[in-house]
Design an enzyme around this catalytic site. Structure first.
Site, PDB file in Angstrom:
ATOM      1  N   ARG A  83      -5.887  23.345 -29.749  1.00 11.45           N
ATOM      2  CA  ARG A  83      -4.525  23.239 -29.227  1.00 11.45           C
ATOM      3  C   ARG A  83      -4.323  24.168 -28.039  1.00 11.45           C
ATOM      4  NH1 ARG A  83       0.246  23.991 -33.436  1.00 11.45           N
ATOM      5  NH2 ARG A  83      -0.243  26.179 -33.154  1.00 11.45           N
ATOM      6  N   LYS A 185       1.908  24.461 -26.291  1.00 14.05           N
ATOM      7  CA  LYS A 185       2.543  25.728 -26.675  1.00 14.05           C
ATOM      8  C   LYS A 185       2.587  26.664 -25.472  1.00 14.05           C
ATOM      9  CE  LYS A 185       2.593  28.086 -31.155  1.00 14.05           C
ATOM     10  NZ  LYS A 185       3.675  27.382 -31.858  1.00 14.05           N
ATOM     11  N   GLU A 221      12.347  18.334 -33.384  1.00 11.16           N
ATOM     12  CA  GLU A 221      11.880  19.603 -33.940  1.00 11.16           C
ATOM     13  C   GLU A 221      13.022  20.350 -34.615  1.00 11.16           C
ATOM     14  OE1 GLU A 221       8.759  21.492 -33.242  1.00 11.16           O
ATOM     15  OE2 GLU A 221       8.003  20.556 -31.418  1.00 11.16           O
TER      16      GLU A 221
END
Ligand SMILES: *Cc1c(COP(=O)(O)O)cnc(C)c1O
Length: 341
Positions: A83, A185, A221
């Site tokens: 990720r 992220k 989210e």
């Protein structure tokens, strides 16, 4: 090496604690150096660093657990490595080999052995890897030099005295654009979430729920965590969208629901006006693992799931199975636990 810490494991929160060592590696002339452990927890960089002005930075979060036999295991660190590389690519930073990432995690955990909370304390060692663009720059373009760092700190269990449901409110703000950077992220996503979070807390909620930025009809989210719901016929449902950050906890819960609890799992749209299809709901992420959702407030309508005070059965089972795997009490799927030597 230093022997003991004076940390009260039972009363840890989620706050910065300086451990003995952190890991740092520099990228220069097109390659990463081998990196090293150091005691200084300050980073000195040029005032022209791209991370300071243009948000060229990304981060990760993962945990290490002390098992019953005294060994220490990292939970799915290769997933974080993958990720982090996806994040790096999206904002034109150099990738790191997955093995290098995981070896660095191991090194820094090993060097900070006295900060790994004991088995059974509920506390864990949190690792924060990051990449930042550095160097003397001023134009909007990728940096030529980077730092990859990892620091660690012991953190307490999110819910002291056991899990309990919390309430959330939908936000009119968006955390990400439909084809923006929501699925990686990168720091830029988080500065913009501070005000929506603050406003939700002011109104008495744990955090806000972000709806899909295009139509504002579907759940994306829950603060900085992913959403899941359990349907009346015992299916595990979690939203599908290009602007959600793919949570490793969620990915693991999908697997656990199916393979450990024998549930059907579905990734699909979750409409905010169809919450009554769920009898339980929760938010998931590394920090809390699962935060049971008591109720969601949307346009002055309050929808209560299982209960505002009690945790649902399926949520409890998912949580216990998850923690059991992380702490080594239950057999983990292959590759999930990476032991520190
Ligand atoms: C990190 C993060 C999550 C949770 O991901 P985990 O891998 O489960 O910790 C969810 N949503 C956002 C926006 C995040 O930044």
């Amino acid at each position: 090496m230093k022997k003991e810490t004076s940390i009260d494991w039972g009363n840890l929160g989620f706050g910065y604690i300086k451990a003995d060592y952190n890991f740092i590696s520099y990228y220069k002339d097109g390659k990463w150096d081998d990196g090293n452990l150091r005691e200084d927890d300050k980073v000195t960089i040029s005032q022209g660093s791209t991370c300071l002005h243009y948000g060229q930075q990304c981060f990760e979060g993962l945990k290490a657990f002390k098992h019953k036999d005294g060994s220490v295991g990292l939970f799915r660190p290769f997933e974080n490595a993958k990720r982090m590389n996806n994040s790096a690519k999206r904002i034109m930073m150099p990738e790191i080999s997955e093995d290098f990432f995981v070896e660095a995690c191991k090194k820094v955990v090993k060097a900070n052995g006295r900060f790994v909370p004991p088995y059974g304390s509920g506390a864990t060692l949190y690792l924060r890897p990051y990449i930042i663009g550095i160097g003397d720059n001023i134009g909007v373009s990728p940096a030529k030099e980077y730092i990859f760092g990892i620091f660690v700190m012991p953190v307490g269990p999110y819910f002291k005295g056991g899990m309990s449901p919390v309430n959330f409110i939908t936000s009119d703000y968006d955390r990400a654009a439909p084809n923006g950077t929501g699925s990686v992220k990168v720091g830029g996503n988080y500065a913009g979430s501070l005000l929506p979070h603050h406003e939700a807390v002011e109104k008495g909620y744990a955090d806000c729920i972000y709806l899909d930025p295009l139509t504002h009809t579907k759940i994306e989210e829950v603060g900085a965590a992913n959403f899941f719901g359990i349907t009346k016929d015992n299916k595990f449902v979690t939203p599908k969208s290009n602007s959600i950050l793919p949570s490793i906890t969620r990915k693991s819960l999908l697997y656990i629901s199916k393979e450990y609890l024998g549930m059907e799992v579905i990734e699909r749209e979750v409409y905010i006006d169809k919450l009554s299809e769920f009898i339980e709901a929760g938010a998931c992420g590394t920090a809390a693992v699962i935060s049971p959702i008591g109720a969601i407030m949307h346009k002055n309508n309050k929808h209560v799931f299982y209960s505002e005070t009690k945790v649902g059965e399926v949520t409890m089972k998912l949580y216990n199975t998850f923690i059991g795997i992380q702490t080594g009490d239950l057999k983990a799927p292959d590759g999930w636990i990476v032991k520190i030597d």
